[in-house]
Write a protein that holds these residues in place. Structure first.
Motif, PDB file in Angstrom:
ATOM      1  N   ASP A  54     -14.264  -3.441  13.429  1.00 56.69           N
ATOM      2  CA  ASP A  54     -13.705  -3.924  12.619  1.00 56.69           C
ATOM      3  C   ASP A  54     -13.448  -5.614  12.751  1.00 56.69           C
ATOM      4  O   ASP A  54     -13.142  -5.631  13.988  1.00 56.69           O
ATOM      5  N   THR A  90     -10.182   4.111  10.738  1.00 56.66           N
ATOM      6  CA  THR A  90      -9.505   3.073  10.621  1.00 56.66           C
ATOM      7  C   THR A  90      -9.503   2.092   9.425  1.00 56.66           C
ATOM      8  O   THR A  90      -7.919   0.934   8.918  1.00 56.66           O
ATOM      9  N   GLU A  91     -10.237   2.836   8.637  1.00 52.93           N
ATOM     10  CA  GLU A  91     -10.091   1.519   7.727  1.00 52.93           C
ATOM     11  C   GLU A  91      -9.553   0.948   6.803  1.00 52.93           C
ATOM     12  O   GLU A  91      -8.257   1.643   6.417  1.00 52.93           O
ATOM     13  N   GLY A  92      -9.839  -0.633   6.840  1.00 51.80           N
ATOM     14  CA  GLY A  92      -9.172  -1.657   6.618  1.00 51.80           C
ATOM     15  C   GLY A  92      -7.740  -1.493   7.573  1.00 51.80           C
ATOM     16  O   GLY A  92      -7.009  -2.126   6.604  1.00 51.80           O
ATOM     17  N   ARG A  93      -7.426  -1.003   7.682  1.00 55.43           N
ATOM     18  CA  ARG A  93      -5.964  -0.628   9.138  1.00 55.43           C
ATOM     19  C   ARG A  93      -6.383  -1.329  10.149  1.00 55.43           C
ATOM     20  O   ARG A  93      -5.246  -1.246  10.686  1.00 55.43           O
ATOM     21  N   THR A 127     -11.187  -7.094  12.253  1.00 55.93           N
ATOM     22  CA  THR A 127      -9.943  -7.416  12.496  1.00 55.93           C
ATOM     23  C   THR A 127      -9.779  -6.708  13.973  1.00 55.93           C
ATOM     24  O   THR A 127      -8.007  -6.766  14.184  1.00 55.93           O
ATOM     25  N   ASP A 167       0.711  -1.470   0.069  1.00 53.40           N
ATOM     26  CA  ASP A 167      -0.228  -0.270  -0.090  1.00 53.40           C
ATOM     27  C   ASP A 167       0.618   1.513   0.045  1.00 53.40           C
ATOM     28  O   ASP A 167       0.586   2.520  -0.832  1.00 53.40           O
TER      29      ASP A 167
END
Ligand code: BG6
Length: 478
Positions: free
Chosen positions: A300, A229-232, A302, A16
């Motif tokens: 999220d 924190t979208e996607g992270r 994760t 990324d």
């Protein structure tokens, strides 16, 4: 400037950071003539097995939006992509790095027209866990052996998770490379108005005598993002907002605001002063910390559903020296807030008998770079009343048509030029971890709980109370 062959190796080429930041920055440098095609080759290295063309195709979309691009632009993009060669291999095998070295040597021998040095820049767009092994591979297999040439490595944050792991990482890398070969990048140091700080402070009579405890009531350094924190989430939950933003980006800004005047503008002199001011920060008090976590963060997949990780923090730093004793520096950062903004607010003390509005000097790093000063003036008109107004230097208006470079673009150019001023030195890194490690340990152990706040809000109300307690007076106008 130096000339000769220049090999830029982006390790983690399919990740990324490389796609979003490193390659676009290289492209902009190329477009402006800083990476001449008769000297430069760019190598992407990663584990994924793909062809040169596949990597180039993946990168294209990050360099240009086809539908808006002119045919000239598309041609420049194509020429740039043509400079990139992909080598695939693991991060811990000599075979892969020998192959990379072979490719670099071939490039160096091909650029025969370019007289001068051969230069090798390794950009680690990788998680820090692989830095030691990658550095070892570079050292074993890919060092530049030509006379007078150089080999440099660029590493990204996070440099460790606490004082101990940061020092361990520094020792491991330090055993392989000398400090002048190591570029610890903090992209906030590449932002236009961050680079402007020392000029502003030391080249203006207006600020020089006022920049101290006699005149300044408090300083805020604020970072807000209007997304979560979208996607992270997986990465973020291991780190939290203090490690992600405050210990590095905001603390670097803090240094530039608070440090003493350096002996000269030489990188080492500037960095010496940054270290000194970091070492003068007193231990953080519990009652001067507010943590927050936005509602919905734990949704999220994760993120563990009992996570204590702060997505917001407001921390008061205090400096034990003659210039700053008694002046709170409020360092605040949050995700999923109501706006995206990074700014520094220097609030001056009242004049005797002041009834309204203090002087406040605001430096907006983003969006829309600006500096403005809040002043009390006479309300225009027949009546004699006062009002708060602004002296405003908005960059977009004042510097129309001037393109402000991306932070990464500027910093990568510095690595090629060998200028370490805007990079974090090892002792600076150590001093910055010393400030936050005790607090981070308590947060990690669950001893310090974040308040919850609504996504899209100003953050926890407790943070506003802390600000008030620190003596901040709300100003009006902008
Ligand atoms: C990165 C953080 O270092 O900086 C991100 O890991 C954050 O969480 C980003 O979003 C902010 O950078 P900028 O330049 O957009 O303010």
């Amino acid at each position: 400037p130096e000339t000769g062959s220049l090999s830029i190796v982006v390790l983690g080429a399919s990740g990324d950071l490389a796609k979003k930041k490193t390659f676009p920055a290289l492209f902009h440098l190329y477009r402006q003539g800083f990476l001449p095609a008769d000297e430069v080759s760019i190598f992407g290295y990663a584990r994924t097995i793909i062809s040169n063309d596949e990597l180039r195709e993946r990168l294209r979309g990050y360099l240009v939006r086809d539908k808006d691009a002119s045919s000239e632009e598309l041609e420049v993009v194509a020429k740039f992509l043509h400079l990139i060669k992909y080598v695939s291999g693991p991060y811990d095998s000599e075979d892969g790095f020998h192959l990379l070295d072979k490719e670099i040597l071939e490039h160096e021998s091909l650029k025969t027209s370019a007289k001068g040095l051969s230069r090798r820049l390794f950009y680690l767009a990788l998680p820090p866990s692989v830095y030691p092994s990658v550095c070892k591979m570079i050292k074993t297999c890919c060092m530049n052996k030509s006379d007078g040439g150089w080999t440099r490595v660029v590493v990204e944050k996070p440099f460790g998770k606490d004082l101990e792991s940061a020092e361990q990482l520094s020792t491991q890398i330090g055993a392989l490379f000398e400090e002048p070969q190591i570029y610890r990048i903090d992209h906030y140091l590449g932002k236009e108005l961050v680079q402007n700080m020392l000029v502003l402070r030391f080249a203006n009579r207006l600020f020089l005598p006022l920049w101290n405890r006699d005149n300044i009531a408090n300083v805020q350094i604020v970072f807000r993002e209007d997304f979560g924190t979208e996607g992270r989430g997986g990465y973020f939950d291991q780190y939290g907002i203090i490690r992600d933003i405050i210990q590095n980006h905001l603390l670097q800004v803090f240094c530039l605001i608070a440090m003493e005047k350096p002996v000269s503008l030489k990188p080492e002199h500037i960095r010496d002063e940054k270290v000194k001011v970091l070492q003068s920060v007193v231990p953080i008090k519990d009652e001067e910390v507010v943590l927050g976590q936005y509602d919905g963060y734990r949704n999220d997949p994760t993120v563990p559903n009992n996570s204590n990780t702060p997505t917001f923090a407001s921390v008061i730093l205090r400096i034990d020296n003659e210039r700053w004793e008694g002046v709170p520096f409020i360092i605040k950062a949050g995700k999923a807030l109501n706006s995206r903004k990074a700014e520094i607010r220097v609030q001056f003390k009242d004049v005797p008998g002041q009834k309204q509005g203090r002087n406040e000097f605001v430096i907006r790093l983003q969006p829309e770079e600006a500096m403005y000063m809040k002043l009390t003036v006479k309300q225009p008109g027949l009546e004699m009343s006062t009002v708060q107004s602004e002296l405003d230097l908005s960059y977009r208006q004042r510097y129309q048509g001037v393109k402000i470079p991306e932070a990464y673009e500027r910093l990568i150019l510095d690595t090629i030029r060998g200028d370490q001023q805007h990079f974090v030195r090892r002792d600076e890194l150590k001093a910055s971890w010393e400030i936050f490690t005790p607090l981070l340990y308590r947060i990690d152990k669950g001893e310090f709980k974040p308040f919850s706040y609504q996504a899209g809000s100003r953050g926890p109300a407790e943070a506003d109370k802390l600000l008030e307690k620190a003596g901040y007076v709300q100003t009006h106008g902008y």
